[in-house]
Design an enzyme around this catalytic site. Sequence first.
Site, PDB file in Angstrom:
ATOM      1  N   ASP A 141      -3.228  -3.815  -1.186  1.00 51.83           N
ATOM      2  CA  ASP A 141      -3.112  -2.314  -1.012  1.00 51.83           C
ATOM      3  C   ASP A 141      -4.166  -1.665  -0.929  1.00 51.83           C
ATOM      4  OD1 ASP A 141      -2.041   0.563  -1.992  1.00 51.83           O
ATOM      5  OD2 ASP A 141      -0.276  -0.553  -0.871  1.00 51.83           O
ATOM      6  N   ALA A 169       0.595   1.530   0.312  1.00 50.41           N
ATOM      7  CA  ALA A 169       0.760   0.823   1.605  1.00 50.41           C
ATOM      8  C   ALA A 169       1.709  -0.134   1.623  1.00 50.41           C
ATOM      9  CB  ALA A 169      -0.742   0.430   2.049  1.00 50.41           C
ATOM     10  N   ASP A 170       1.780  -0.902   0.456  1.00 51.52           N
ATOM     11  CA  ASP A 170       2.755  -1.857   0.468  1.00 51.52           C
ATOM     12  C   ASP A 170       4.267  -1.438   0.390  1.00 51.52           C
ATOM     13  OD1 ASP A 170       0.634  -3.961   0.068  1.00 51.52           O
ATOM     14  OD2 ASP A 170       1.170  -4.220  -1.854  1.00 51.52           O
ATOM     15  N   LYS A 171       4.397  -0.246  -0.227  1.00 55.61           N
ATOM     16  CA  LYS A 171       5.861   0.229  -0.087  1.00 55.61           C
ATOM     17  C   LYS A 171       6.030   0.760   1.078  1.00 55.61           C
ATOM     18  CE  LYS A 171       6.144   1.113  -5.247  1.00 55.61           C
ATOM     19  NZ  LYS A 171       6.032   2.256  -6.128  1.00 55.61           N
ATOM     20  N   GLY A 174       6.794  -2.162   3.696  1.00 57.08           N
ATOM     21  CA  GLY A 174       7.854  -3.005   2.937  1.00 57.08           C
ATOM     22  C   GLY A 174       9.244  -2.197   3.341  1.00 57.08           C
TER      23      GLY A 174
END
Length: 176
Positions: A141, A169-171, A174
């Site tokens: 991230d 970014a990951d969230k 996802g």
Amino acid sequence: MAGGPLEGVTIVDLTSVVVGPLCTQILADHGAEVIKVESTKGDLVRFLNGKSVTPGMGAKFLHLNRNKRSITLDLKQPSGYTALAKLIERADVLIWNVRPAAMARLKLAYDDVRAINAKIIYCGMFGFGQDGRYRDKPAFDSIIQGSSGMAGLFQRAEGRPRNIPLVAADKVVGLI
């Protein structure tokens, strides 16, 4: 979880940390049967967020992996690979979030998986694509925040670049 629009869909989840587990959590919440496959060391997020009442069961891990079934396999051993192949045979979707080269080393590249199950939906979540100069780089991230320019926006406001203090970014990926 019984019911939901994805009831009857089986997903083999080879993801870890946040981006993949958040994606498969949402799919499980909507009724898919998600089978999380972890290495013998376990998902790294098990050990984040400090101590927990039960070792290896941190709050973030429990949250991101609700409504999933779980199995531990050593995919570098023939027995682990064979067990995974049996899961893939009956699955509708395989989701993974390591670099493509790692999947190829494990004999889990698209053509390998398609030979096991020709109808599989093969979904890789990795940062920099399969071509170009960054294809072999990790996509944590913090790296994505920096390379996307997100961290640089703070320089305009505060005089120095910095990351947002969460896995933005990951969230976002996802969820999408």
